[in-house]
Design a protein around this motif. Structure first.
Motif, PDB file in Angstrom:
ATOM      1  N   THR A  84     -34.221  27.971  53.501  1.00  8.38           N
ATOM      2  CA  THR A  84     -34.860  27.894  54.816  1.00  8.38           C
ATOM      3  C   THR A  84     -34.769  26.482  55.368  1.00  8.38           C
ATOM      4  O   THR A  84     -34.725  25.507  54.614  1.00  8.38           O
ATOM      5  CB  THR A  84     -36.342  28.317  54.764  1.00  8.38           C
ATOM      6  OG1 THR A  84     -37.100  27.348  54.021  1.00  8.38           O
ATOM      7  CG2 THR A  84     -36.500  29.693  54.137  1.00  8.38           C
ATOM      8  N   ILE A  85     -34.705  26.388  56.687  1.00  7.63           N
ATOM      9  CA  ILE A  85     -34.746  25.107  57.387  1.00  7.63           C
ATOM     10  C   ILE A  85     -36.011  25.101  58.240  1.00  7.63           C
ATOM     11  O   ILE A  85     -36.235  26.024  59.029  1.00  7.63           O
ATOM     12  CB  ILE A  85     -33.503  24.903  58.264  1.00  7.63           C
ATOM     13  CG1 ILE A  85     -32.239  24.882  57.395  1.00  7.63           C
ATOM     14  CG2 ILE A  85     -33.618  23.608  59.078  1.00  7.63           C
ATOM     15  CD1 ILE A  85     -30.948  24.823  58.195  1.00  7.63           C
ATOM     16  N   ASN A  86     -36.840  24.079  58.076  1.00  2.00           N
ATOM     17  CA  ASN A  86     -38.146  24.028  58.718  1.00  2.00           C
ATOM     18  C   ASN A  86     -38.322  22.714  59.473  1.00  2.00           C
ATOM     19  O   ASN A  86     -38.227  21.633  58.872  1.00  2.00           O
ATOM     20  CB  ASN A  86     -39.244  24.147  57.659  1.00  2.00           C
ATOM     21  CG  ASN A  86     -39.088  25.375  56.778  1.00  2.00           C
ATOM     22  OD1 ASN A  86     -39.636  26.422  57.064  1.00  2.00           O
ATOM     23  ND2 ASN A  86     -38.315  25.245  55.694  1.00  2.00           N
ATOM     24  N   PHE A 124     -35.888  35.914  50.949  1.00  2.00           N
ATOM     25  CA  PHE A 124     -36.058  35.454  49.573  1.00  2.00           C
ATOM     26  C   PHE A 124     -36.680  34.063  49.465  1.00  2.00           C
ATOM     27  O   PHE A 124     -37.561  33.827  48.626  1.00  2.00           O
ATOM     28  CB  PHE A 124     -34.699  35.463  48.850  1.00  2.00           C
ATOM     29  CG  PHE A 124     -34.782  34.967  47.436  1.00  2.00           C
ATOM     30  CD1 PHE A 124     -35.200  35.810  46.420  1.00  2.00           C
ATOM     31  CD2 PHE A 124     -34.435  33.659  47.117  1.00  2.00           C
ATOM     32  CE1 PHE A 124     -35.289  35.348  45.105  1.00  2.00           C
ATOM     33  CE2 PHE A 124     -34.519  33.190  45.814  1.00  2.00           C
ATOM     34  CZ  PHE A 124     -34.952  34.045  44.797  1.00  2.00           C
ATOM     35  N   ALA A 125     -36.219  33.120  50.267  1.00  2.00           N
ATOM     36  CA  ALA A 125     -36.634  31.728  50.115  1.00  2.00           C
ATOM     37  C   ALA A 125     -37.939  31.448  50.868  1.00  2.00           C
ATOM     38  O   ALA A 125     -38.229  32.071  51.885  1.00  2.00           O
ATOM     39  CB  ALA A 125     -35.526  30.799  50.608  1.00  2.00           C
ATOM     40  N   PRO A 126     -38.705  30.459  50.406  1.00  2.00           N
ATOM     41  CA  PRO A 126     -39.976  30.143  51.055  1.00  2.00           C
ATOM     42  C   PRO A 126     -39.799  29.288  52.310  1.00  2.00           C
ATOM     43  O   PRO A 126     -38.951  28.388  52.356  1.00  2.00           O
ATOM     44  CB  PRO A 126     -40.733  29.364  49.979  1.00  2.00           C
ATOM     45  CG  PRO A 126     -39.648  28.690  49.187  1.00  2.00           C
ATOM     46  CD  PRO A 126     -38.500  29.665  49.171  1.00  2.00           C
ATOM     47  N   PHE A 127     -40.614  29.568  53.313  1.00  2.00           N
ATOM     48  CA  PHE A 127     -40.716  28.732  54.506  1.00  2.00           C
ATOM     49  C   PHE A 127     -41.883  27.768  54.327  1.00  2.00           C
ATOM     50  O   PHE A 127     -42.722  27.940  53.442  1.00  2.00           O
ATOM     51  CB  PHE A 127     -40.950  29.592  55.749  1.00  2.00           C
ATOM     52  CG  PHE A 127     -39.814  30.515  56.083  1.00  2.00           C
ATOM     53  CD1 PHE A 127     -38.822  30.119  56.971  1.00  2.00           C
ATOM     54  CD2 PHE A 127     -39.741  31.779  55.512  1.00  2.00           C
ATOM     55  CE1 PHE A 127     -37.762  30.972  57.282  1.00  2.00           C
ATOM     56  CE2 PHE A 127     -38.691  32.643  55.820  1.00  2.00           C
ATOM     57  CZ  PHE A 127     -37.705  32.234  56.700  1.00  2.00           C
ATOM     58  N   VAL A 128     -41.938  26.742  55.179  1.00  2.56           N
ATOM     59  CA  VAL A 128     -43.069  25.816  55.202  1.00  2.56           C
ATOM     60  C   VAL A 128     -44.033  26.295  56.279  1.00  2.56           C
ATOM     61  O   VAL A 128     -43.693  26.307  57.460  1.00  2.56           O
ATOM     62  CB  VAL A 128     -42.602  24.372  55.493  1.00  2.56           C
ATOM     63  CG1 VAL A 128     -43.802  23.423  55.566  1.00  2.56           C
ATOM     64  CG2 VAL A 128     -41.621  23.903  54.419  1.00  2.56           C
ATOM     65  N   LYS A 129     -45.220  26.701  55.871  1.00  4.17           N
ATOM     66  CA  LYS A 129     -46.171  27.306  56.806  1.00  4.17           C
ATOM     67  C   LYS A 129     -46.523  26.369  57.943  1.00  4.17           C
ATOM     68  O   LYS A 129     -46.688  26.787  59.094  1.00  4.17           O
ATOM     69  CB  LYS A 129     -47.432  27.735  56.067  1.00  4.17           C
ATOM     70  CG  LYS A 129     -48.389  28.539  56.928  1.00  4.17           C
ATOM     71  CD  LYS A 129     -49.536  29.113  56.114  1.00  4.17           C
ATOM     72  CE  LYS A 129     -50.427  29.984  56.985  1.00  4.17           C
ATOM     73  NZ  LYS A 129     -51.538  30.582  56.197  1.00  4.17           N
ATOM     74  N   GLU A 130     -46.645  25.074  57.665  1.00  5.90           N
ATOM     75  CA  GLU A 130     -47.019  24.099  58.690  1.00  5.90           C
ATOM     76  C   GLU A 130     -45.947  23.907  59.758  1.00  5.90           C
ATOM     77  O   GLU A 130     -46.222  23.382  60.838  1.00  5.90           O
ATOM     78  CB  GLU A 130     -47.312  22.732  58.045  1.00  5.90           C
ATOM     79  CG  GLU A 130     -48.526  22.693  57.143  1.00  5.90           C
ATOM     80  CD  GLU A 130     -48.219  23.071  55.700  1.00  5.90           C
ATOM     81  OE1 GLU A 130     -49.027  22.730  54.836  1.00  5.90           O
ATOM     82  OE2 GLU A 130     -47.163  23.711  55.450  1.00  5.90           O
ATOM     83  N   SER A 131     -44.713  24.296  59.455  1.00  5.22           N
ATOM     84  CA  SER A 131     -43.608  24.050  60.376  1.00  5.22           C
ATOM     85  C   SER A 131     -43.681  24.964  61.600  1.00  5.22           C
ATOM     86  O   SER A 131     -43.863  26.172  61.462  1.00  5.22           O
ATOM     87  CB  SER A 131     -42.272  24.267  59.670  1.00  5.22           C
ATOM     88  OG  SER A 131     -41.193  24.134  60.575  1.00  5.22           O
ATOM     89  N   PRO A 132     -43.506  24.409  62.816  1.00  3.32           N
ATOM     90  CA  PRO A 132     -43.542  25.233  64.020  1.00  3.32           C
ATOM     91  C   PRO A 132     -42.263  26.038  64.236  1.00  3.32           C
ATOM     92  O   PRO A 132     -42.277  27.048  64.934  1.00  3.32           O
ATOM     93  CB  PRO A 132     -43.735  24.213  65.144  1.00  3.32           C
ATOM     94  CG  PRO A 132     -43.148  22.952  64.599  1.00  3.32           C
ATOM     95  CD  PRO A 132     -43.403  22.977  63.123  1.00  3.32           C
ATOM     96  N   VAL A 133     -41.170  25.598  63.660  1.00  2.24           N
ATOM     97  CA  VAL A 133     -39.888  26.300  63.803  1.00  2.24           C
ATOM     98  C   VAL A 133     -39.317  26.542  62.415  1.00  2.24           C
ATOM     99  O   VAL A 133     -39.046  25.598  61.670  1.00  2.24           O
ATOM    100  CB  VAL A 133     -38.889  25.500  64.663  1.00  2.24           C
ATOM    101  CG1 VAL A 133     -37.560  26.241  64.760  1.00  2.24           C
ATOM    102  CG2 VAL A 133     -39.456  25.235  66.048  1.00  2.24           C
ATOM    103  N   LYS A 134     -39.145  27.812  62.073  1.00  4.15           N
ATOM    104  CA  LYS A 134     -38.687  28.197  60.743  1.00  4.15           C
ATOM    105  C   LYS A 134     -37.395  29.001  60.870  1.00  4.15           C
ATOM    106  O   LYS A 134     -37.312  29.930  61.676  1.00  4.15           O
ATOM    107  CB  LYS A 134     -39.749  29.052  60.046  1.00  4.15           C
ATOM    108  CG  LYS A 134     -41.137  28.404  59.977  1.00  4.15           C
ATOM    109  CD  LYS A 134     -42.156  29.398  59.462  1.00  4.15           C
ATOM    110  CE  LYS A 134     -43.530  28.788  59.317  1.00  4.15           C
ATOM    111  NZ  LYS A 134     -44.168  28.499  60.626  1.00  4.15           N
ATOM    112  N   ILE A 135     -36.391  28.642  60.064  1.00  5.50           N
ATOM    113  CA  ILE A 135     -35.073  29.278  60.142  1.00  5.50           C
ATOM    114  C   ILE A 135     -34.662  29.759  58.755  1.00  5.50           C
ATOM    115  O   ILE A 135     -34.589  28.966  57.811  1.00  5.50           O
ATOM    116  CB  ILE A 135     -34.011  28.296  60.691  1.00  5.50           C
ATOM    117  CG1 ILE A 135     -34.502  27.621  61.974  1.00  5.50           C
ATOM    118  CG2 ILE A 135     -32.691  29.010  60.930  1.00  5.50           C
ATOM    119  CD1 ILE A 135     -33.690  26.416  62.391  1.00  5.50           C
ATOM    120  N   GLY A 136     -34.397  31.038  58.636  1.00  6.30           N
ATOM    121  CA  GLY A 136     -33.923  31.591  57.371  1.00  6.30           C
ATOM    122  C   GLY A 136     -32.407  31.587  57.332  1.00  6.30           C
ATOM    123  O   GLY A 136     -31.758  32.087  58.253  1.00  6.30           O
TER     124      GLY A 136
END
Length: 209
Positions: A84-86, A124-136
């Motif tokens: 993920t990219i956050n 599958f991969a974890p995102f960063v909850k605090e991030s406003p923009v999340k990319i799988g």
């Protein structure tokens, strides 16, 4: 200041490192999240994410050379195929910065830096909850570079962001969520939208003074 390659080569190593890392200007600040095949989570800061194409949607980023004891991010991507990219915002830049530390194998930066992992759907991969923009992302290809680094190319599989940061043209306002950029290795800048211009056609170029 004017410097030749020979003068750069003779510089103090740390001074040269800081200088060359800064001359490319402001770079995007992102956290890349991964998980190993045995469910060990990892998150690390990167400033090298770049747009590669929109159809299909692809992004790339640069991994440092993998030593005899590689960091977790790249092995996790190669073993599982997902990451993920956050985006990083001002509210957690200090926590994000310290994910660059070399922790022991099996120790999660999520836990050490008190960042919250988030799973969205069956990705599958974890995102960063605090991030406003999340990319799988799904890994497509890794290209060795002449300096030993690796250019990692991925396909965008999922995007999660607030509706209000996107205008009617699909453009994001990074300043609306206090997005940040990185200069060099450890200096952070806030982002403010200054202006927006139309797609350039030759017959619409104004007369500049």
């Amino acid at each position: 200041m004017q410097l030749t390659k020979e003068e750069l080569d003779q510089m103090d190593r740390k001074y040269r490192l800081n200088l060359i890392n800064s001359i490319s200007g402001i770079k995007p600040a992102n956290l890349i999240g991964t998980k190993s095949v045995d469910d060990q989570e990892n998150v690390a800061i990167f400033s090298s994410v770049v747009h590669l194409g929109s159809s299909p949607a692809q992004l790339g980023f640069i991994m440092r050379p993998q030593t005899e004891i590689p960091r977790d991010t790249y092995p996790n991507i190669m073993e599982t195929g997902y990451y993920t990219i956050n985006h990083i915002s001002e509210s957690f830049i200090k926590k994000a910065h310290f994910t660059s530390a070399k922790l022991g194998r099996g120790e999660s930066e999520f836990d050490r830096m008190k960042l919250q992992q988030e799973y969205i759907g069956d990705f599958f991969a974890p995102f960063v909850k605090e991030s406003p923009v999340k990319i799988g992302m799904k890994h497509l290809e890794s290209i060795p570079l002449p300096n030993g680094c690796i250019f990692v190319i991925g396909l965008v599989e999922l995007i999660v962001m607030p509706d209000e940061i996107i205008n009617s043209l699909g453009q994001m306002d990074l300043s609306s969520y206090m997005g940040v950029g990185i200069s060099g290795l450890n200096t952070y800048y806030g982002l403010n939208m200054l202006d927006s211009f139309p797609y350039v056609r030759e017959n619409e170029i104004p007369e500049f003074e």
